[in-house]
Design a protein around this motif. Structure first.
Motif, PDB file in Angstrom:
ATOM      1  N   ALA A 171       0.851  -1.191   0.000  1.00 60.31           N
ATOM      2  CA  ALA A 171       0.000   0.000   0.000  1.00 60.31           C
ATOM      3  C   ALA A 171       0.885   1.239   0.000  1.00 60.31           C
ATOM      4  CB  ALA A 171      -0.923   0.016   1.219  1.00 60.31           C
ATOM      5  N   THR A 563     -12.207   6.602   3.785  1.00 61.01           N
ATOM      6  CA  THR A 563     -10.971   5.818   3.659  1.00 61.01           C
ATOM      7  C   THR A 563      -9.835   6.612   3.028  1.00 61.01           C
ATOM      8  OG1 THR A 563     -11.473   4.994   1.434  1.00 61.01           O
ATOM      9  CG2 THR A 563     -12.362   3.744   3.308  1.00 61.01           C
ATOM     10  N   ARG A 565      -9.077   6.722  -0.030  1.00 63.59           N
ATOM     11  CA  ARG A 565      -8.479   6.010  -1.160  1.00 63.59           C
ATOM     12  C   ARG A 565      -8.516   6.900  -2.402  1.00 63.59           C
ATOM     13  NH1 ARG A 565     -10.946   1.350   1.523  1.00 63.59           N
ATOM     14  NH2 ARG A 565      -9.278  -0.190   1.894  1.00 63.59           N
ATOM     15  N   PRO A 575      -7.830   0.299  -3.992  1.00 64.22           N
ATOM     16  CA  PRO A 575      -7.796  -0.264  -2.634  1.00 64.22           C
ATOM     17  C   PRO A 575      -6.461  -0.122  -1.925  1.00 64.22           C
ATOM     18  CG  PRO A 575      -7.718  -2.006  -4.277  1.00 64.22           C
ATOM     19  CD  PRO A 575      -7.984  -0.733  -5.018  1.00 64.22           C
ATOM     20  N   ARG A 576      -5.395   0.179  -2.669  1.00 68.93           N
ATOM     21  CA  ARG A 576      -4.061   0.199  -2.063  1.00 68.93           C
ATOM     22  C   ARG A 576      -3.361   1.557  -2.162  1.00 68.93           C
ATOM     23  NH1 ARG A 576      -1.830  -5.181  -1.529  1.00 68.93           N
ATOM     24  NH2 ARG A 576      -3.448  -6.715  -1.992  1.00 68.93           N
ATOM     25  N   ARG A 577      -4.086   2.588  -2.584  1.00 67.05           N
ATOM     26  CA  ARG A 577      -3.499   3.921  -2.703  1.00 67.05           C
ATOM     27  C   ARG A 577      -4.352   4.928  -1.933  1.00 67.05           C
ATOM     28  NH1 ARG A 577      -2.072   3.939  -9.222  1.00 67.05           N
ATOM     29  NH2 ARG A 577      -0.583   2.191  -9.139  1.00 67.05           N
ATOM     30  N   PHE A 578      -3.694   5.736  -1.119  1.00 63.47           N
ATOM     31  CA  PHE A 578      -4.380   6.672  -0.243  1.00 63.47           C
ATOM     32  C   PHE A 578      -3.706   8.039  -0.350  1.00 63.47           C
ATOM     33  CE2 PHE A 578      -4.375   2.395   1.392  1.00 63.47           C
ATOM     34  CZ  PHE A 578      -5.676   2.159   1.805  1.00 63.47           C
ATOM     35  N   PRO A 617      -5.474  -3.710   3.186  1.00 62.28           N
ATOM     36  CA  PRO A 617      -5.930  -3.122   1.919  1.00 62.28           C
ATOM     37  C   PRO A 617      -6.889  -3.980   1.124  1.00 62.28           C
ATOM     38  CG  PRO A 617      -3.710  -3.963   1.689  1.00 62.28           C
ATOM     39  CD  PRO A 617      -4.068  -4.114   3.136  1.00 62.28           C
TER      40      PRO A 617
END
Length: 618
Positions: A171, A563, A565, A575-578, A617
Motif C-alpha cells: 500500500a 478511507t 483512497r 484499494p491500495r493507494r491513499f 488493503p
C-alpha cells in the motif's frame, strides 16, 4: 506486509505513528518513508532553518499524539504537546544552546520558531521508531518518489529519484505537502523578463526556497502579497541580513545592517493580515451558540448547502455575539438600551433579518463601535486613496490594529476574530466531501471566506506586526495599496508596481517577490509523481456537483470519503493507494490545520483511519 508513506512532515509522521499503533501483533511490517528532507519536520519544518521564522500556532495548541478526545478506531497513544515537550527540554537541558534557550522561554501561548517545532517533530519521529517492536521495521529514504505503478500481483511499485529503488509495497499513502506548480503564463513572462534584463524574480514558493539573498542591498523590491508569506520574506530580508530590533518605549526601533533592500508591498486588500491578539495567556475559547455541531448536522442532512445564505449568517451571528458581549462589558456606555434587552433581541433574531440591522443601529448609535465585516474584508474601499497618502493610511490602520492586539483581553474585535477563527473547524466538518454546492464552494468558500478568515483570524503574532511598523518607520517597508498590479517595464529595465486606486506613478524595481505559497492544483502540479498519476488516469480532480447547474472541478485530488483512497479517472477508488493533506484540500477543506490537544484533531483521526485501511488493503 509493507507500506510506503510518501512525505515525512507532520502528517507523514502521524501516519507512521498510527501504523505502528494499529499494527497486528502477529505480522511483520516494513514501513518505507520517502522524503528528501529529514523525517519529522519534512520540508517546511526542517530544523536547520533560521530561528527568526515563527509558527502561526501557539505551543500549547500543537501536538502530534492521539489523546482520548480523538475519535478513532485505533488505540490512543498519548504524548506531550509542543509546550509540554519544551518544558521537559528546559528541565533536562539540550546540547544545542539555541534550543535550550527557546525551550526555557516557551510559554503555553508562545509562537515558537519553526525550527523548534521541527525539533519536536523529529523527536516524535525518533520516539515512534525507537518504540516500534522488532517486527516493525521503519526505513527512511532521503529522496523523492517520482512514479507509482502496479505489477501483475497488485503490488505497488514506487520509483525513487535517486535510483535506489524501486520499492515494491502492499500500500502507498501520499502525505505530500505543498508541491511546486507549473508557472502560469504571467509567471513565465515575469521569469523571462527578469532573465533578459538581469533582474530578480521570486515566484510563489516557501520563502526559504526563493534564494532572495541574490537581491542586492538597497534595491527596491516589489512584494505582491501581505499575508503570512510576506512576514517571512520581511524577516529574511531584515533580521536575516543582520539587522536587529530593539525596544524604544512601548514600540520597537530597527537598527539596520545596511544590507537590507526596500520592500514596496501591496495585495488585493492592500493591508497586512490582522495581528493575533496578545492575551498574555491562552486565547479564549468561546462556546458555539448558533453555528454549533447541531447546526452542522442539520445543514448536512438537508443536502448541499449554500454558504452565503445558509452558513455565513450563522458564522456572522456567532462572531458578532462575542463582539457585542465584550463591547457591553468593556464599554457599557456605548449601548443606548439596557444590555439585557439587546442580548435577548439579538438572540431571537436571525442575522439576515433586517430587524437585526435596526437593532444594532438603535443599540449602538455611534457607527464607529459597530462590527463591520465589509470594512474588515476591504478596509481601504471607503478611503479616497487618490487624495490621501496610501502608505500613511495603511500604516495608521496597522498601528490601530496592533493597539487592539496588545489589549486583546479587552478588545471586542480581537475576541470576535478569535471566535470567527474557531468556526472554521465546523465549516470543515460541514463542507467535507460535497457539503456545499459546487457553485457555492467555488464562489463563497474558495473565492471569499477562506482568504477573509485567514486575513482577520490567522495573522502573525503581535510582535511581528510591531516589527513591520518599525521597518516602515525606518523607510524599509512602503505600502503600495490595494489591487496591486505588476507589469514589465522594458524601457525602464525594471518591474513596475502600482495600485490603480491611488493614481500614483508606478514604482520601478529590479526585483519582484510573489509573497504567497503555490496553492494545491492537480492540473498544474510540477511534482513528477502526481503529474504521472494524473496523466495516466490514476487520479483525477475532485468535482463538486451543483443541483441544476454545472459541477465545480476543483484543483484538489479526489479521494473516497472515510478511507481517503485515491479515485482514478473512471471513478474507481484504488484499494491500495491513499492520499492525505494539501493535495486533497478541496475534499478536506483547511486540511493544513494542525492537530490541537484535547480537540478531536481531524488530522490524527484521518491518519488513524488511513493507517488501518492501509494495514488491511484487501
Amino acid at each position: 506486509m509493507s507500506i510506503c508513506v510518501v512525505g515525512a512532515g507532520p502528517r507523514g509522521t502521524a501516519l507512521v505513528e498510527r501504523i505502528v499503533a494499529n499494527a497486528p501483533a502477529e505480522r511483520r511490517i516494513d514501513v518505507h518513508v520517502v522524503d528528501p528532507y529529514p523525517p519529522g519536520g519534512g520540508h517546511v519544518w526542517r530544523p536547520d532553518q533560521p530561528g527568526h521564522l515563527l509558527m502561526n500556532t501557539v505551543a500549547a495548541d500543537t501536538t502530534l499524539f492521539t489523546d482520548r478526545s480523538v475519535r478513532c478506531a485505533g488505540p490512543p497513544v498519548p504524548g506531550p504537546s509542543l509546550y509540554e515537550w519544551a518544558s521537559a527540554v528546559a528541565r533536562a537541558g539540550d546540547a544545542d544552546p539555541a534550543a535550550q534557550d527557546e525551550a526555557a522561554r516557551t510559554l503555553p501561548w508562545s509562537h515558537p520558531s519553526r525550527r523548534f517545532y521541527g525539533r519536536y517533530l523529529a523527536w516524535v519521529y525518533d520516539r515512534v521508531t525507537a518504540a516500534a517492536p522488532e517486527r516493525i521495521a521503519i526505513h527512511a529514504h532521503r529522496t523523492r518518489a517520482v512514479a507509482l505503478t502496479e505489477d501483475a500481483a497488485g503490488r505497488q511499485i514506487v520509483a525513487l529519484e535517486d535510483g535506489s529503488g524501486p520499492l515494491a509495497v502492499d500500500a502507498v499513502i501520499l502525505a505530500l505537502g505543498h508541491t511546486d506548480l507549473e508557472p502560469t503564463p504571467e509567471q513565465r513572462a515575469h521569469g523571462r523578463f527578469a532573465a533578459e534584463h538581469g533582474l530578480f524574480y521570486g515566484p510563489p514558493a516557501n520563502p526559504l526556497d526563493t534564494r532572495s539573498d541574490a537581491i542586492p542591498p538597497g534595491a527596491a523590491v516589489l512584494v505582491r502579497g501581505l499575508g503570512m508569506n510576506f512576514f517571512d520574506h520581511m524577516s529574511l530580508l531584515t533580521i536575516g541580513r543582520g539587522g536587529r530590533f530593539e525596544p524604544a518605549g512601548d514600540r520597537l526601533r530597527y537598527r539596520p545592517s545596511g544590507r537590507e533592500p526596500v520592500l514596496h508591498a501591496g495585495s488585493r486588500r492592500g493591508v497586512p493580515y490582522l495581528a493575533r491578539g496578545d492575551y498574555g495567556r491562552m486565547p479564549p475559547a468561546f462556546p458555539a451558540r448558533y453555528f454549533d455541531a447541531a447546526a452542522v448536522a442539520r445543514l448536512r442532512e438537508a443536502g448541499p448547502a449554500d454558504f452565503a445564505s445558509d452558513v455565513w449568517p450563522l458564522i456572522a451571528k456567532e462572531t458578532a455575539a462575542v463582539y457585542y458581549d465584550v463591547l457591553l462589558r468593556e464599554q457599557p456606555g456605548a449601548c443606548a438600551m439596557p444590555p439585557e434587552r439587546f442580548r435577548a433581541r439579538f438572540d431571537a433574531l436571525a442575522w439576515e433579518d433586517p430587524a437585526m440591522t435596526d437593532l444594532i443601529a438603535a443599540a449602538f448609535p455611534d457607527p464607529v463601535v459597530r462590527l463591520d465585516f465589509a470594512a474588515l474584508h476591504r478596509p481601504l474601499d471607503s478611503v479616497p486613496l487618490d487624495r490621501e497618502p496610501v502608505h500613511d493610511t495603511v500604516e495608521a490602520l496597522v498601528r490601530a490594529d496592533l493597539a487592539q492586539a496588545r489589549n486583546a483581553p479587552r478588545s471586542p474585535l480581537k475576541n470576535a476574530m478569535t471566535a470567527l477563527g474557531a468556526t472554521r473547524g465546523r465549516v470543515r466538518d460541514l463542507v467535507a466531501h460535497g457539503g456545499l454546492t459546487g457553485a457555492s464552494h467555488r464562489r463563497d468558500l474558495d473565492g471569499w471566506f477562506q482568504g477573509f478568515a485567514a486575513s482577520v483570524a490567522s495573522g502573525p503574532p503581535a510582535g511581528r506586526v510591531d516589527e513591520l511598523l518599525a521597518l516602515a518607520g525606518a523607510g524599509l517597508v512602503r505600502f503600495l495599496g490595494p489591487d496591486m498590479i505588476v507589469t514589465a517595464g522594458p524601457a525602464e529595465g525594471a518591474f513596475l508596481g502600482a495600485s490603480p486606486r491611488t493614481g500614483a506613478a508606478p514604482v520601478a524595481a529590479p526585483a519582484l517577490l510573489e509573497a504567497h505559497l503555490p496553492p494545491p492544483d492537480l492540473g498544474r502540479t510540477a511534482d513528477p509523481l502526481l503529474r504521472r498519476l494524473r496523466d495516466g488516469g490514476a487520479c483525477r480532480p475532485y468535482r463538486i456537483p451543483t443541483p441544476g447547474g454545472p459541477a465545480y472541478e476543483t484543483r484538489g485530488m479526489d479521494v473516497e470519503p472515510g478511507t481517503f483512497r485515491v479515485v482514478d479517472a473512471r471513478g474507481r477508488a484504488h484499494p491500495r493507494r491513499f492520499a492525505l493533506g494539501i493535495p486533497i484540500e478541496s475534499v478536506d477543506w483547511l486540511t493544513a490545520m494542525g492537530a490541537k490537544p484535547a480537540a478531536n484533531a481531524a488530522m490524527l483521526a484521518q491518519a488513524d483511519a488511513v493507517a488501518r485501511a492501509a494495514l488491511d488493503p484487501g
